[in-house]
Scaffold this motif. Structure first.
Motif, PDB file in Angstrom:
ATOM      1  N   CYS A   1      -5.836  -6.268  -3.959  1.00  0.00           N
ATOM      2  CA  CYS A   1      -5.913  -4.880  -3.527  1.00  0.00           C
ATOM      3  C   CYS A   1      -4.878  -4.676  -2.430  1.00  0.00           C
ATOM      4  O   CYS A   1      -4.559  -5.602  -1.675  1.00  0.00           O
ATOM      5  CB  CYS A   1      -7.316  -4.545  -3.019  1.00  0.00           C
ATOM      6  SG  CYS A   1      -7.537  -2.817  -2.507  1.00  0.00           S
ATOM      7  N   SER A   2      -4.359  -3.476  -2.336  1.00  0.00           N
ATOM      8  CA  SER A   2      -3.319  -3.190  -1.348  1.00  0.00           C
ATOM      9  C   SER A   2      -3.871  -2.707  -0.018  1.00  0.00           C
ATOM     10  O   SER A   2      -3.102  -2.326   0.857  1.00  0.00           O
ATOM     11  CB  SER A   2      -2.357  -2.135  -1.910  1.00  0.00           C
ATOM     12  OG  SER A   2      -3.043  -0.913  -2.165  1.00  0.00           O
ATOM     13  N   CYS A   3      -5.191  -2.714   0.156  1.00  0.00           N
ATOM     14  CA  CYS A   3      -5.760  -2.229   1.413  1.00  0.00           C
ATOM     15  C   CYS A   3      -5.560  -3.262   2.523  1.00  0.00           C
ATOM     16  O   CYS A   3      -5.437  -4.462   2.254  1.00  0.00           O
ATOM     17  CB  CYS A   3      -7.246  -1.910   1.244  1.00  0.00           C
ATOM     18  SG  CYS A   3      -8.307  -3.361   1.082  1.00  0.00           S
TER      19      CYS A   3
ATOM     20  N   TYR B   1      -5.788   3.072  -2.690  1.00  0.00           N
ATOM     21  CA  TYR B   1      -5.218   1.734  -2.760  1.00  0.00           C
ATOM     22  C   TYR B   1      -5.142   1.274  -4.210  1.00  0.00           C
ATOM     23  O   TYR B   1      -5.868   1.764  -5.078  1.00  0.00           O
ATOM     24  CB  TYR B   1      -6.061   0.751  -1.934  1.00  0.00           C
ATOM     25  CG  TYR B   1      -6.242   1.176  -0.498  1.00  0.00           C
ATOM     26  CD1 TYR B   1      -5.204   1.056   0.413  1.00  0.00           C
ATOM     27  CD2 TYR B   1      -7.445   1.723  -0.058  1.00  0.00           C
ATOM     28  CE1 TYR B   1      -5.355   1.453   1.729  1.00  0.00           C
ATOM     29  CE2 TYR B   1      -7.604   2.124   1.256  1.00  0.00           C
ATOM     30  CZ  TYR B   1      -6.559   1.986   2.147  1.00  0.00           C
ATOM     31  OH  TYR B   1      -6.702   2.388   3.447  1.00  0.00           O
ATOM     32  N   HIS B   2      -4.253   0.338  -4.443  1.00  0.00           N
ATOM     33  CA  HIS B   2      -4.065  -0.223  -5.774  1.00  0.00           C
ATOM     34  C   HIS B   2      -4.970  -1.447  -5.921  1.00  0.00           C
ATOM     35  O   HIS B   2      -4.731  -2.483  -5.306  1.00  0.00           O
ATOM     36  CB  HIS B   2      -2.606  -0.618  -5.984  1.00  0.00           C
ATOM     37  CG  HIS B   2      -1.645   0.513  -5.787  1.00  0.00           C
ATOM     38  ND1 HIS B   2      -1.617   1.616  -6.612  1.00  0.00           N
ATOM     39  CD2 HIS B   2      -0.687   0.720  -4.856  1.00  0.00           C
ATOM     40  CE1 HIS B   2      -0.676   2.447  -6.201  1.00  0.00           C
ATOM     41  NE2 HIS B   2      -0.104   1.929  -5.135  1.00  0.00           N
ATOM     42  N   THR B   3      -6.002  -1.317  -6.737  1.00  0.00           N
ATOM     43  CA  THR B   3      -6.968  -2.388  -6.954  1.00  0.00           C
ATOM     44  C   THR B   3      -6.821  -2.923  -8.367  1.00  0.00           C
ATOM     45  O   THR B   3      -6.840  -2.151  -9.328  1.00  0.00           O
ATOM     46  CB  THR B   3      -8.403  -1.878  -6.735  1.00  0.00           C
ATOM     47  OG1 THR B   3      -8.510  -1.337  -5.413  1.00  0.00           O
ATOM     48  CG2 THR B   3      -9.404  -3.006  -6.888  1.00  0.00           C
TER      49      THR B   3
ATOM     50  N   ASN C   1       0.837  -1.193   0.000  1.00  0.00           N
ATOM     51  CA  ASN C   1       0.000   0.000   0.000  1.00  0.00           C
ATOM     52  C   ASN C   1       0.874   1.246   0.000  1.00  0.00           C
ATOM     53  O   ASN C   1       1.274   1.739   1.052  1.00  0.00           O
ATOM     54  CB  ASN C   1      -0.926   0.001   1.218  1.00  0.00           C
ATOM     55  CG  ASN C   1      -1.833   1.216   1.217  1.00  0.00           C
ATOM     56  OD1 ASN C   1      -2.189   1.714   0.159  1.00  0.00           O
ATOM     57  ND2 ASN C   1      -2.195   1.697   2.391  1.00  0.00           N
TER      58      ASN C   1
ATOM     59  N   PRO D   1       0.313   4.801  -1.668  1.00  0.00           N
ATOM     60  CA  PRO D   1      -0.599   5.626  -2.465  1.00  0.00           C
ATOM     61  C   PRO D   1       0.130   6.436  -3.530  1.00  0.00           C
ATOM     62  O   PRO D   1       1.259   6.886  -3.349  1.00  0.00           O
ATOM     63  CB  PRO D   1      -1.259   6.534  -1.417  1.00  0.00           C
ATOM     64  CG  PRO D   1      -1.074   5.815  -0.115  1.00  0.00           C
ATOM     65  CD  PRO D   1       0.228   5.085  -0.240  1.00  0.00           C
TER      66      PRO D   1
END
Length: 233
Positions: free
Chosen positions: A204-206, A195-197, A15, A17
């Motif tokens: 996802c990076s969440c 986040y990267h989805t 994660n 951003p």
């Protein structure tokens, strides 16, 4: 910290951003996790704890036994949970009257009681039992459906439902209810991260995705719903 180390995987982006998704290799994840534990133990003067963690958990020999990063694909079953679940059912259902049963009795119970149940369950899953009749959802499928529908809701709706449930709960004490309402309000005011989805890899990076039972999060669910116009999958 340890829970995060368990779930980290090379296919799951970090994660960071506003930056291209960063993926660590399995070796880099191991080094990162061991370094984080070492720094924590050193900062708190826990030399004995570090010796235990390294010998029992974070050494290369032990790391591959429990860390998700040691597998090429993202495993959905954790450690020996299926074996432990089967053994627990066997002890509580078939061997609850026996303390330290003999081996021949254990083999007899497995062959006559446990295996027929497993065979019937496999036939049911494969559709060989009660052919032509619709199958009800399994318990895990019901839980997945409930979680999917919950994650499909907006943050405002989920927050409002939590607040209403808290206000209607008459079993809560006043101070407990006040703390829960304060937590809900703090979560409502908390700024949302970026986040990267990735729908192609369904990652996802969440933080929620990292520890999710289904390898899902609200960002993935909402993006899928948006691209499918909320049509049933």
């Amino acid at each position: 910290m340890w829970r995060r180390h368990l779930h980290m995987h090379p296919s799951i982006p970090l994660n960071i951003p506003s930056v291209t998704p960063t993926h660590l290799s399995a070796e880099e994840i191991h080094e990162y996790a061991a370094r984080e534990v070492y720094d924590y133990c050193r900062a708190h003067d826990l030399s004995q704890a570090w010796a235990y963690f390294w010998n029992r958990w974070y050494s290369p020999k032990q790391w591959v036994l429990w860390a998700r990063a040691s597998c090429d694909a993202i495993p959905r079953i954790k450690t020996t949970m299926m074996v432990e679940s089967t053994w627990r059912a066997l002890k509580r259902r078939d061997l609850h009257q026996f303390n330290r049963p003999r081996l021949d009795l254990l083999v007899h119970v497995v062959l006559t009681n446990l295996l027929p149940r497993i065979r019937r369950k496999i036939h049911y899953i494969l559709g060989r039992r009660r052919a032509g009749r619709p199958h009800p959802l399994a318990k895990w499928q019901e839980n997945l459906k409930r979680d999917w529908e919950n994650m499909s809701k907006s943050d405002e709706q989920r927050s409002m439902e939590r607040e209403l449930a808290c206000l209607k709960d008459k079993t809560l004490r006043s101070n407990t209810k006040a703390e829960l309402l304060a937590d809900i309000e703090a979560d409502r005011l908390r700024p949302r991260g970026e986040y990267h989805t990735n729908l192609k890899t369904m990652t996802c990076s969440c933080p929620s995705f990292l520890i999710s039972r289904w390898l899902l999060c609200k960002h993935l669910v909402r993006e899928v719903n948006r691209q499918t116009n909320n049509l049933p999958l």
